[in-house]
Motif scaffolding. Structure first.
Motif, PDB file in Angstrom:
ATOM      1  N   ILE A  35      -3.386   5.609   0.733  1.00 29.52           N
ATOM      2  CA  ILE A  35      -4.693   5.510   1.406  1.00 29.52           C
ATOM      3  C   ILE A  35      -5.646   6.535   0.781  1.00 29.52           C
TER       4      ILE A  35
ATOM      5  N   THR B  63      -8.689   3.548  -0.465  1.00 31.89           N
ATOM      6  CA  THR B  63     -10.017   3.981  -0.008  1.00 31.89           C
ATOM      7  C   THR B  63     -11.047   3.726  -1.113  1.00 31.89           C
TER       8      THR B  63
ATOM      9  N   PHE C 103      -6.858   4.055   9.255  1.00 33.66           N
ATOM     10  CA  PHE C 103      -7.689   3.687   8.112  1.00 33.66           C
ATOM     11  C   PHE C 103      -8.395   2.357   8.394  1.00 33.66           C
TER      12      PHE C 103
ATOM     13  N   SER D 206       0.807  -1.223   0.000  1.00 35.70           N
ATOM     14  CA  SER D 206       0.000   0.000   0.000  1.00 35.70           C
ATOM     15  C   SER D 206       0.840   1.274   0.000  1.00 35.70           C
TER      16      SER D 206
END
Ligand code: NCD
Length: 358
Positions: A167, A172, A196, A150
């Motif tokens: 993110i 998301t 998150f 990520s």
């Protein structure tokens, strides 16, 4: 120097934990395999093998061949043999047919998504995640897993902000568009990753994996007193606030964080170089180091949740096997064999506080 608080448990103390599984392990290829698999077998009931070999494991036949090679390198360790599961390496061109083909093999659990250029051997990775939507959709239908490195690899984004920006700009959206897709946000390295995952609804199928090095070390280990290439990994080590948040998350018993060592060996020569490779080798003591880290915050009781959450997520059933450890110091070797070469293990020449008994 690790950033862990000093320990509180007396020497000689024994603990029993559920048998650990490692859901992120680099076994490499060629002669290195026979060095790495037996070490992992002493610690893990199941290990998930990463596919960023050269060439990467992009097809089912390649995965079958790699799995066979890894399984053949296992050695009897007194107990049951370690199981190995695999993920395929996702590219812009991966097809839905490949997902259907993968689903026929129990040992293939899903895909690894490397953003192109984000880390070691990620050049064939994803350049545009929107191109992968048909694959994500089929993975979701088949209840298979998407493991995500990520981080963005955009040159204008600071290396310490890569996870935060990923993110904001990528994960998301994926989580929103595929609410039923099982996702592992791999080796989270910041409080942003922690927040998150914690912010997602109860129904979400997203977990975060956490490495031993990200909960034991902050970026001072890498940069203070000279550059220490053996602490260079991706995601890069961050500030102390992030390390503390990750350890808090790992030991939070929230059912959202899982064990994934990201044990990523490189030869000493390729680390101690003018352009050193990213990756920390911790496979020789990963379980022991997790225990040490949990002990430092008085949360040995939370190891069970951390271990079991990963097994539940991946559907691993091991009949309640356990592992016993004793609080007893031992010294890590200065270097270890890596095929025909050598690797410097994490904490080389220093002490580890816990030892596996059986
Ligand atoms: N963690 C790393 O720094 N390196 C890994 C790749 C990865 O998991 O990012 C490697 O394969 O060496």
């Amino acid at each position: 120097m690790s950033s862990l608080a000093s320990s509180s448990v007396p020497n000689g103390t024994k603990i029993t934990i559920p048998y650990p599984c490692d859901f992120h392990h680099h076994f490499r290829q060629g002669p290195a395999i026979s060095s790495l698999v037996p070490i992992a077998s002493q610690r893990f009931g199941t290990a998930l093998a990463m596919p960023n070999t050269k060439p990467p494991i992009t097809t089912v036949p390649l995965a079958i061949a790699y799995h066979d090679e890894l399984m053949a390198a296992r050695k009897e360790g007194g107990g049951e043999m370690m199981e190995i599961v695999n993920v395929l390496y996702l590219t812009d061109n991966t097809t839905v047919e490949t997902v259907d083909e993968m689903a026929k093999h129990d040992f293939i659990v899903g895909f690894k998504y490397y953003p192109a250029g984000a880390t070691t051997n990620s050049d064939f990775g994803v350049t545009d995640f929107l191109k992968c939507y048909p694959v994500f959709s089929r993975l979701s239908d088949l209840n298979m897993v998407l493991c995500i490195h990520s981080e963005v690899s955009t040159p204008t984004v600071d290396i310490f902000d890569r996870e935060k920006v990923f993110i904001e700009t990528v994960i998301t959206k994926i989580v929103k568009d595929f609410p039923n897709l099982k996702i592992v946000m791999e080796h989270i390295s910041t409080i942003h990753g922690v927040n998150f995952i914690k912010s997602l609804p109860e129904t979400s199928k997203v977990v975060g994996s956490i490495t031993p090095h990200h909960i034991m070390y902050n970026r001072n280990a890498l940069l203070v007193g000279g550059v220490k290439p053996h602490f260079y990994c991706l995601p890069i080590l961050k500030r102390e606030t992030h390390r503390a948040a990750l350890l808090e998350a790992a030991s939070s018993q929230s059912g959202r964080f899982i064990m994934g060592t990201d044990s990523a060996p490189h030869t000493v020569g390729s680390k101690e170089s003018s352009c050193g490779c990213a990756g920390v080798f911790n496979g020789h003591a990963a379980v022991e180091m997790y225990v040490e880290a949990f002990e430092s915050v008085g949360r040995l009781d939370a190891l069970e949740d951390f271990i079991e959450t990963g097994k539940k997520f991946y559907g691993i059933q091991d009949g309640g096997r356990t592992m016993e450890l004793v609080k007893e110091e031992w010294r890590v070797e200065e270097s270890m064999e890596l095929g025909e070469d050598v690797v410097k293990p994490l904490r080389a020449g220093e002490m580890v506080k816990w030892k596996i008994v059986r």
